[in-house]
Design an enzyme around this catalytic site. Structure first.
Site, PDB file in Angstrom:
ATOM      1  N   GLU A 177      -4.284   2.383   3.402  1.00  0.00           N
ATOM      2  CA  GLU A 177      -2.956   2.214   2.818  1.00  0.00           C
ATOM      3  C   GLU A 177      -2.713   0.711   2.720  1.00  0.00           C
ATOM      4  OE1 GLU A 177      -1.605   4.537   1.471  1.00  0.00           O
ATOM      5  OE2 GLU A 177      -2.396   6.331   2.426  1.00  0.00           O
ATOM      6  N   CYS A 222       5.532  -2.926   2.128  1.00  0.00           N
ATOM      7  CA  CYS A 222       4.414  -2.847   1.180  1.00  0.00           C
ATOM      8  C   CYS A 222       4.813  -2.206  -0.139  1.00  0.00           C
ATOM      9  CB  CYS A 222       3.235  -2.101   1.803  1.00  0.00           C
ATOM     10  SG  CYS A 222       3.614  -0.406   2.304  1.00  0.00           S
TER      11      CYS A 222
END
Length: 480
Positions: A224, A258
């Protein structure tokens, strides 16, 4: 066949290897925990968070220097508790075997199905920006799938790591769940352990190294990562509403997210309108950046990096606009106001890598194809956000771009939905978690075929001349 060298040859910390050995032995003794056991593990994880909320808020605040208590509760603690309850509610369905169709040669008495089984011992590498959620959201999925887990925290999360190490033994045996601090850059050693699955959240650069370490043991990985996630405001969309929603996403955790908006596309001629609305929003929500509602930059190194990026943009001709009513923040406490970078260009550092902080580059466009081409020519982002009420325009961007997730008239929220898979593509990562997709990530979807007392394949045994050949000819014509 060449095996990797023994772990001792890698100068591996003994606490890593000892814990892995204990968890592997425990998994071999109980390879497929019952639904009741998995639900009990998830309830224990829920209790770990629910019963220690104030301690987690204090630990995360200590790691950041200033972390909004509200944001820690809302974006981390609440999310984890809800994820546990969601998994418990759906566990029976997730674990159920799924019948699969037979091909034409296997009728009439055979059967086929898939059954999800735990992979074994999972390694989880945690970033610093959401240290509780990014440790426990993958753990929810791993426990739901029946696995055991070792979790390594970030070097910037020392207080949170210490709290996990203090609390976890009260809720889990060490051969089920164990936490480790980074302790002098031990991340590379951790990712070289022969886990049955390795889950990493962090930067693309570190993700490459993690994947290389995992490849040594042929360990499957979920990465991720991040990237430059764009937001686009369509010509007909309310600029007031766009500013309200974009700034909500950009100012949470001071932009250290993010999936936040990394840069913004606005229609030509509407930049100043956006800036006026954005400043109203920022000053109304954060009238005092030092009152505890606004989060600090995690450490001095990151603060200086962001200041350098800001200075580079200024020197290359960008117009910098403080959207927080001129507030200077607090350099000593690393409180940095949100600033728009108007006229950002590709030669500026602010457009060359993920920002991960309170800087918002603004680009302008004349037509939507220009925007789609710009996004498509660059590494695939973890998220894409479009502000438009036009369904045809929404479909255009969905068709012409590719990203990890999409928010239509919203930012960030798609990443918090338990029933939506979360994950990147290309440079923004690989694999998914959250909900059912997370359960599958940490499961082996095992295919099973059971032959009946009589099998159609007996009609195809050699010698092939005669009946086998005639049957094959008929079947081939039917499929041609």
């Amino acid at each position: 066949m060449n095996a990797p060298p023994p772990l001792a040859a890698l100068d591996m910390p003994a606490e890593f290897t000892d814990c892995l050995a204990r968890q592997q032995a425990a998994w071999r003794a109980q390879r497929n925990p019952s639904r009741q056991q998995r639900a009990a593990d998830l309830r224990a994880l829920h209790a770990l968070v629910a019963e220690n909320q104030d301690a987690f808020v204090a630990a995360v605040n200590a790691d950041f220097g200033c972390r909004s208590a509200f944001e820690t509760r809302a974006t981390e603690l609440l999310q984890v508790m809800d994820a546990c309850l969601h998994a418990i509610r759906h566990l029976r369905r997730w674990m159920r075997r799924q019948r699969r169709k037979l091909d034409v040669t296997q009728f009439p008495l055979a059967s086929a199905w898939t059954v999800p089984q735990p992979v074994g011992v999972v390694g989880i590498v945690v970033p610093w920006n959401f240290p509780v959620a990014m440790a426990l959201q993958p753990l929810v999925c791993a426990l739901a799938a029946g696995n055991r887990a070792m979790i390594k925290m970030s070097e910037n999360s020392r207080h949170t790591a210490a709290l996990f190490q203090q609390l976890a033994p009260k809720y889990f045996a060490a051969d089920k769940v164990a936490f480790f601090d980074d302790g002098g850059g031990r991340g590379p050693a951790f990712t070289q352990l022969p886990f049955d699955h390795l889950f990493f959240t962090g930067s693309p650069a570190t993700g490459r190294a993690v994947m290389a370490n995992a490849a040594r043991n042929l360990t499957p990985v979920t990465l991720e990562l991040g990237g430059k996630s764009p937001a686009i405001v369509a010509p007909g969309y309310s600029m007031k509403k766009a500013a309200e929603r974009i700034l909500w996403a950009k100012m949470i955790n001071a932009g250290q997210v993010c999936t936040t908006v990394d840069y913004l596309f606005l229609p030509e001629g509407r930049v100043d309108e956006f800036l006026r609305e954005a400043e109203k929003v920022a000053t109304r929500r954060y009238p005092d950046l030092t009152n505890g509602d606004y989060t600090a930059i995690i450490d001095q190194r990151q603060y200086e990096r962001l200041q350098q990026i800001r200075q580079d943009a200024h020197e290359r001709g960008a117009r910098l606009v403080n959207l927080c009513g001129g507030q200077a923040g607090d350099e000593r406490r690393r409180l940095m106001p949100l600033q728009a970078v108007v006229g950002a260009t590709d030669d500026m550092q602010v457009m060359q890598r993920e920002i991960f902080g309170p800087l918002l580059p603004i680009l302008t466009y004349r037509d939507r194809q220009q925007v789609a081409d710009y996004i498509a020519e660059r590494p695939r982002p973890l998220a894409l956000y479009l502000y438009s009420d036009d369904r045809a325009e929404q479909d255009f961007y969905l068709d012409q771009t590719l990203s990890g997730g999409v928010g239509l008239n919203e930012s960030l929220v798609q990443a918090s939905m338990h029933d939506l898979p979360f994950g990147g593509t290309g440079m923004s990562g690989m694999g998914h978690y959250h909900g059912y997709e997370g359960f599958l990530t940490f499961s082996k979807l095992r295919p099973v075929f059971r032959q009946g007392p009589w099998r159609a394949l007996d009609l195809f045994m050699p010698p092939y001349r005669g009946l086998p050949q005639r049957i094959l000819d008929v079947m081939t014509r039917m499929k041609s």
